[in-house]
Design a protein around this motif. Structure first.
Motif, short mmCIF file in Angstrom:
data_model
loop_
_atom_site.label_atom_id
_atom_site.label_comp_id
_atom_site.label_asym_id
_atom_site.label_seq_id
_atom_site.Cartn_x
_atom_site.Cartn_y
_atom_site.Cartn_z
N SER A 34 43.26 33.83 42.95
CA SER A 34 42.85 32.50 43.59
C SER A 34 42.22 33.07 45.13
CB SER A 34 43.99 31.68 44.07
OG SER A 34 44.59 32.36 45.18
N ALA A 35 41.55 32.21 45.57
CA ALA A 35 41.13 32.56 47.18
C ALA A 35 42.21 32.86 47.85
CB ALA A 35 40.50 31.30 47.80
N VAL A 36 42.07 33.34 49.06
CA VAL A 36 43.11 33.76 49.91
C VAL A 36 43.28 32.75 50.74
CG1 VAL A 36 43.72 35.41 51.79
CG2 VAL A 36 42.44 36.21 49.95
N PHE A 37 44.56 32.25 51.31
CA PHE A 37 44.66 31.01 51.86
C PHE A 37 45.63 31.52 53.07
CE2 PHE A 37 44.60 29.64 47.46
CZ PHE A 37 43.58 28.76 47.59
N CYS A 38 45.67 30.76 54.30
CA CYS A 38 46.68 30.93 55.11
C CYS A 38 46.72 29.49 56.27
CB CYS A 38 45.93 31.86 56.20
SG CYS A 38 44.58 31.26 57.10
N ALA A 39 47.81 29.33 56.80
CA ALA A 39 48.11 28.33 57.75
C ALA A 39 47.36 28.40 59.05
CB ALA A 39 49.61 28.29 58.10
N THR A 40 47.16 27.27 59.42
CA THR A 40 46.13 27.25 60.59
C THR A 40 47.00 27.25 61.70
OG1 THR A 40 46.09 24.87 60.28
CG2 THR A 40 44.25 26.26 59.32
N GLY A 41 48.30 26.74 61.99
CA GLY A 41 49.15 26.82 62.86
C GLY A 41 50.65 26.31 62.58
N ALA A 42 51.50 26.27 63.58
CA ALA A 42 52.98 26.17 63.43
C ALA A 42 52.86 24.85 62.99
CB ALA A 42 53.62 26.47 64.59
N GLN A 43 52.17 23.71 63.32
CA GLN A 43 52.39 22.29 62.91
C GLN A 43 51.45 21.85 61.85
OE1 GLN A 43 54.81 20.58 64.64
NE2 GLN A 43 55.29 22.64 65.65
N ASN A 44 50.80 22.76 61.30
CA ASN A 44 49.57 22.57 60.14
C ASN A 44 49.90 23.20 59.06
OD1 ASN A 44 48.39 20.74 61.91
ND2 ASN A 44 47.27 22.23 63.06
N PRO A 45 50.92 22.73 58.12
CA PRO A 45 50.97 23.84 57.02
C PRO A 45 49.86 23.58 55.96
CG PRO A 45 52.60 21.78 56.90
CD PRO A 45 51.90 21.97 58.06
N HIS A 46 49.39 24.77 55.41
CA HIS A 46 48.45 24.55 54.39
C HIS A 46 48.96 24.29 53.04
CE1 HIS A 46 44.10 26.00 53.43
NE2 HIS A 46 44.63 25.89 52.33
N VAL A 47 48.57 23.13 52.65
CA VAL A 47 49.02 23.00 51.12
C VAL A 47 47.88 22.97 49.83
CG1 VAL A 47 50.18 21.38 49.37
CG2 VAL A 47 50.62 21.50 52.24
N VAL A 48 47.99 23.92 49.07
CA VAL A 48 46.92 23.95 47.90
C VAL A 48 47.63 23.45 46.63
CG1 VAL A 48 45.41 25.56 47.01
CG2 VAL A 48 46.18 26.02 49.07
N ASP A 49 47.05 22.63 45.86
CA ASP A 49 47.48 22.15 44.60
C ASP A 49 46.73 22.72 43.39
OD1 ASP A 49 48.49 20.64 42.79
OD2 ASP A 49 47.71 18.71 43.37
N PHE A 50 47.42 23.65 42.69
CA PHE A 50 46.96 24.27 41.43
C PHE A 50 47.32 23.30 40.38
CE2 PHE A 50 47.61 27.67 44.63
CZ PHE A 50 46.38 28.43 44.48
N ASP A 51 46.79 23.90 39.22
CA ASP A 51 46.79 23.09 38.01
C ASP A 51 47.12 24.18 36.94
OD1 ASP A 51 47.08 21.17 36.06
OD2 ASP A 51 44.71 21.09 35.47
#
Length: 79
Positions: A34-51
């Motif tokens: 997949s692409a490389v993902f990260c969170a943008t900050g403590a209050q903003n979780p990054h959520v990626v939906d896979f199939d």
């Protein structure tokens, strides 16, 4: 980082808020990396939906840099 098998969503949280972050990518036999993902900050979780197909093996790698060259850990899961 969370990857619950129900729903196949990758959650990345930055709970330290220390200016550093972790980077995550997933791999399966049918989808490759997949692409490389990260969170943008403590209050903003990054959520990626896979199939992914039911029962598909998933390799999860956690890195200390966005180029995905400094691996911290790796895990396996089943979708």
């Amino acid at each position: 980082m969370e990857f619950p098998p129900n729903g196949e969503k990758l959650w990345i949280h930055d709970t330290a808020a220390d200016g550093d972050t972790v980077y995550v990518r997933l791999r399966t036999a049918t989808h490759g990396w997949s692409a490389v993902f990260c969170a943008t900050g403590a209050q903003n979780p990054h959520v990626v939906d896979f199939d992914f197909a039911e029962g598909e093996n998933v390799l999860i790698e956690v890195y200390d840099n966005s180029e995905a060259t400094d691996r911290i850990a790796s895990f396996s899961a089943r979708a």
